[in-house]
Design a protein around this motif. Structure first.
Motif, PDB file in Angstrom:
ATOM      1  N   HIS A  37       0.584  -0.998  -0.093  1.00  0.00           N
ATOM      2  CA  HIS A  37       0.012   0.012   0.028  1.00  0.00           C
ATOM      3  C   HIS A  37       0.862   1.338  -0.140  1.00  0.00           C
ATOM      4  CE1 HIS A  37       0.676  -0.519   4.122  1.00  0.00           C
ATOM      5  NE2 HIS A  37       0.655   0.706   4.440  1.00  0.00           N
ATOM      6  N   VAL A  38       2.041   1.109   0.122  1.00  0.00           N
ATOM      7  CA  VAL A  38       2.995   2.217   0.200  1.00  0.00           C
ATOM      8  C   VAL A  38       4.013   2.441  -1.243  1.00  0.00           C
ATOM      9  CG1 VAL A  38       4.949   3.487   1.340  1.00  0.00           C
ATOM     10  CG2 VAL A  38       3.284   2.014   2.601  1.00  0.00           C
ATOM     11  N   LYS A  39       4.027   1.280  -1.844  1.00  0.00           N
ATOM     12  CA  LYS A  39       4.983   1.390  -2.898  1.00  0.00           C
ATOM     13  C   LYS A  39       4.447   2.601  -4.157  1.00  0.00           C
ATOM     14  CE  LYS A  39       6.122  -3.347  -2.688  1.00  0.00           C
ATOM     15  NZ  LYS A  39       6.488  -4.662  -3.370  1.00  0.00           N
ATOM     16  N   GLY A  40       3.233   2.740  -4.173  1.00  0.00           N
ATOM     17  CA  GLY A  40       2.709   3.970  -5.161  1.00  0.00           C
ATOM     18  C   GLY A  40       3.514   5.157  -4.997  1.00  0.00           C
ATOM     19  N   ASP A  41       3.709   5.685  -3.333  1.00  0.00           N
ATOM     20  CA  ASP A  41       4.302   6.945  -2.985  1.00  0.00           C
ATOM     21  C   ASP A  41       5.812   7.109  -3.103  1.00  0.00           C
ATOM     22  OD1 ASP A  41       1.783   7.338  -2.362  1.00  0.00           O
ATOM     23  OD2 ASP A  41       1.898   6.596  -0.375  1.00  0.00           O
ATOM     24  N   VAL A  42       6.624   5.719  -3.558  1.00  0.00           N
ATOM     25  CA  VAL A  42       7.827   5.854  -3.611  1.00  0.00           C
ATOM     26  C   VAL A  42       8.389   6.879  -4.775  1.00  0.00           C
ATOM     27  CG1 VAL A  42      10.006   4.438  -4.049  1.00  0.00           C
ATOM     28  CG2 VAL A  42       8.156   3.486  -2.629  1.00  0.00           C
ATOM     29  N   LYS A  43       8.061   6.802  -5.825  1.00  0.00           N
ATOM     30  CA  LYS A  43       8.334   7.611  -6.923  1.00  0.00           C
ATOM     31  C   LYS A  43       8.131   9.075  -6.494  1.00  0.00           C
ATOM     32  CE  LYS A  43       8.322   4.652 -11.084  1.00  0.00           C
ATOM     33  NZ  LYS A  43       7.738   4.239 -12.327  1.00  0.00           N
ATOM     34  N   GLU A  44       7.103   9.440  -5.901  1.00  0.00           N
ATOM     35  CA  GLU A  44       6.786  10.626  -5.808  1.00  0.00           C
ATOM     36  C   GLU A  44       7.875  11.215  -4.652  1.00  0.00           C
ATOM     37  OE1 GLU A  44       3.328  13.124  -3.245  1.00  0.00           O
ATOM     38  OE2 GLU A  44       2.559  11.665  -4.850  1.00  0.00           O
ATOM     39  N   ALA A  45       8.055  10.413  -3.676  1.00  0.00           N
ATOM     40  CA  ALA A  45       9.199  11.022  -2.874  1.00  0.00           C
ATOM     41  C   ALA A  45      10.478  11.058  -3.346  1.00  0.00           C
ATOM     42  CB  ALA A  45       9.264  10.010  -1.551  1.00  0.00           C
ATOM     43  N   ALA A  46      10.829  10.068  -4.158  1.00  0.00           N
ATOM     44  CA  ALA A  46      11.953  10.219  -5.152  1.00  0.00           C
ATOM     45  C   ALA A  46      12.207  11.425  -5.832  1.00  0.00           C
ATOM     46  CB  ALA A  46      12.292   8.910  -5.708  1.00  0.00           C
ATOM     47  N   GLN A  47      11.024  11.832  -6.349  1.00  0.00           N
ATOM     48  CA  GLN A  47      11.077  13.218  -7.214  1.00  0.00           C
ATOM     49  C   GLN A  47      11.131  14.117  -6.172  1.00  0.00           C
ATOM     50  OE1 GLN A  47      11.227  13.528 -10.478  1.00  0.00           O
ATOM     51  NE2 GLN A  47      10.896  11.242 -10.784  1.00  0.00           N
ATOM     52  N   GLU A  48      10.743  14.358  -5.196  1.00  0.00           N
ATOM     53  CA  GLU A  48      11.030  15.349  -4.239  1.00  0.00           C
ATOM     54  C   GLU A  48      12.494  15.281  -3.747  1.00  0.00           C
ATOM     55  OE1 GLU A  48       8.406  15.267  -0.664  1.00  0.00           O
ATOM     56  OE2 GLU A  48       6.742  14.827  -1.994  1.00  0.00           O
ATOM     57  N   LEU A  49      13.184  14.154  -3.454  1.00  0.00           N
ATOM     58  CA  LEU A  49      14.585  14.217  -3.260  1.00  0.00           C
ATOM     59  C   LEU A  49      15.218  14.668  -4.438  1.00  0.00           C
ATOM     60  CD1 LEU A  49      14.637  10.868  -1.337  1.00  0.00           C
ATOM     61  CD2 LEU A  49      14.958  13.108  -0.382  1.00  0.00           C
ATOM     62  N   ILE A  50      14.917  14.405  -5.726  1.00  0.00           N
ATOM     63  CA  ILE A  50      15.552  14.797  -6.638  1.00  0.00           C
ATOM     64  C   ILE A  50      15.634  16.105  -6.896  1.00  0.00           C
ATOM     65  CG2 ILE A  50      15.629  14.897  -9.386  1.00  0.00           C
ATOM     66  CD1 ILE A  50      14.880  11.821  -9.321  1.00  0.00           C
ATOM     67  N   GLN A  51      14.414  16.771  -6.623  1.00  0.00           N
ATOM     68  CA  GLN A  51      14.057  18.412  -6.580  1.00  0.00           C
ATOM     69  C   GLN A  51      14.958  18.903  -5.512  1.00  0.00           C
ATOM     70  OE1 GLN A  51       9.882  18.789  -6.299  1.00  0.00           O
ATOM     71  NE2 GLN A  51       9.687  18.620  -8.550  1.00  0.00           N
ATOM     72  N   GLU A  52      15.283  18.359  -4.420  1.00  0.00           N
ATOM     73  CA  GLU A  52      16.160  18.788  -3.507  1.00  0.00           C
ATOM     74  C   GLU A  52      17.464  18.629  -3.441  1.00  0.00           C
ATOM     75  OE1 GLU A  52      15.060  17.273   0.392  1.00  0.00           O
ATOM     76  OE2 GLU A  52      12.872  17.319  -0.004  1.00  0.00           O
ATOM     77  N   GLU A  53      17.861  17.936  -4.853  1.00  0.00           N
ATOM     78  CA  GLU A  53      19.273  17.514  -5.173  1.00  0.00           C
ATOM     79  C   GLU A  53      20.109  16.786  -4.193  1.00  0.00           C
ATOM     80  OE1 GLU A  53      21.172  21.390  -5.925  1.00  0.00           O
ATOM     81  OE2 GLU A  53      20.144  21.767  -7.709  1.00  0.00           O
ATOM     82  N   ILE A  54      18.999  15.741  -3.513  1.00  0.00           N
ATOM     83  CA  ILE A  54      19.878  14.882  -2.665  1.00  0.00           C
ATOM     84  C   ILE A  54      20.092  13.745  -3.808  1.00  0.00           C
ATOM     85  CG2 ILE A  54      19.318  13.340  -0.802  1.00  0.00           C
ATOM     86  CD1 ILE A  54      17.942  15.835   0.734  1.00  0.00           C
ATOM     87  N   LEU A  55      19.250  13.378  -4.502  1.00  0.00           N
ATOM     88  CA  LEU A  55      19.321  12.240  -5.602  1.00  0.00           C
ATOM     89  C   LEU A  55      19.677  12.810  -6.847  1.00  0.00           C
ATOM     90  CD1 LEU A  55      16.127   9.969  -4.790  1.00  0.00           C
ATOM     91  CD2 LEU A  55      18.684   9.801  -3.819  1.00  0.00           C
ATOM     92  N   ILE A  56      20.471  12.009  -7.517  1.00  0.00           N
ATOM     93  CA  ILE A  56      21.044  12.489  -8.721  1.00  0.00           C
ATOM     94  C   ILE A  56      20.251  11.243  -9.867  1.00  0.00           C
ATOM     95  CG2 ILE A  56      22.832  12.523 -10.376  1.00  0.00           C
ATOM     96  CD1 ILE A  56      24.574  12.698  -7.824  1.00  0.00           C
ATOM     97  N   PRO A  57      19.405  12.028 -10.635  1.00  0.00           N
ATOM     98  CA  PRO A  57      18.771  11.363 -11.679  1.00  0.00           C
ATOM     99  C   PRO A  57      19.621  10.802 -12.754  1.00  0.00           C
ATOM    100  CG  PRO A  57      18.198  13.435 -12.156  1.00  0.00           C
ATOM    101  CD  PRO A  57      19.004  13.428 -10.845  1.00  0.00           C
ATOM    102  N   LYS A  58      19.612   9.525 -13.289  1.00  0.00           N
ATOM    103  CA  LYS A  58      20.352   9.010 -14.493  1.00  0.00           C
ATOM    104  C   LYS A  58      19.585   8.226 -15.473  1.00  0.00           C
ATOM    105  CE  LYS A  58      24.390   6.429 -15.890  1.00  0.00           C
ATOM    106  NZ  LYS A  58      24.761   7.159 -16.665  1.00  0.00           N
ATOM    107  N   PRO A  59      19.169   9.041 -16.281  1.00  0.00           N
ATOM    108  CA  PRO A  59      18.367   8.527 -17.520  1.00  0.00           C
ATOM    109  C   PRO A  59      18.896   7.342 -18.279  1.00  0.00           C
ATOM    110  CG  PRO A  59      18.245  10.589 -17.700  1.00  0.00           C
ATOM    111  CD  PRO A  59      19.164  10.475 -16.595  1.00  0.00           C
ATOM    112  N   THR A  60      18.387   6.183 -18.286  1.00  0.00           N
ATOM    113  CA  THR A  60      19.149   5.042 -19.190  1.00  0.00           C
ATOM    114  C   THR A  60      18.092   4.610 -20.235  1.00  0.00           C
ATOM    115  OG1 THR A  60      18.455   3.465 -17.736  1.00  0.00           O
ATOM    116  CG2 THR A  60      20.568   4.473 -17.148  1.00  0.00           C
TER     117      THR A  60
END
Length: 79
Positions: A37-60
């Motif tokens: 029931h939490v798995k759907g929120d993971v991408k949204e939280a990851a996007q927030e971390l990307i906006q905060e520049e804590i995560l680096i996205p690497k498109p493949t």
């Protein structure tokens, strides 16, 4: 699950497995170990971390990969 708890889970998981800087993992792998029931929120939280520049996205060619930003060590330790 609360957004801040989910972000903390993501950062902690990536740090524990050593996904910092050049080493990256598929964003789908973040869902492992969480209740369904939490798995759907993971991408949204990851996007927030990307906006905060804590995560680096690497498109493949086979999907989005992410890693922790080594320049944001202080913010990472906050989590």
């Amino acid at each position: 699950m609360e957004s801040e708890l989910l972000k903390k889970f993501i950062v902690k998981k990536l740090f524990h497995h050593g996904y910092i800087g050049g080493r990256h993992t598929d964003i789908e792998n973040l869902k492992k170990g969480l209740p369904s029931h939490v798995k759907g929120d993971v991408k949204e939280a990851a996007q927030e971390l990307i906006q905060e520049e804590i995560l680096i996205p690497k498109p493949t060619s086979y999907g989005l990969h992410i890693s922790l930003n080594p320049r944001k060590r202080e913010e990472i330790e906050k989590y």
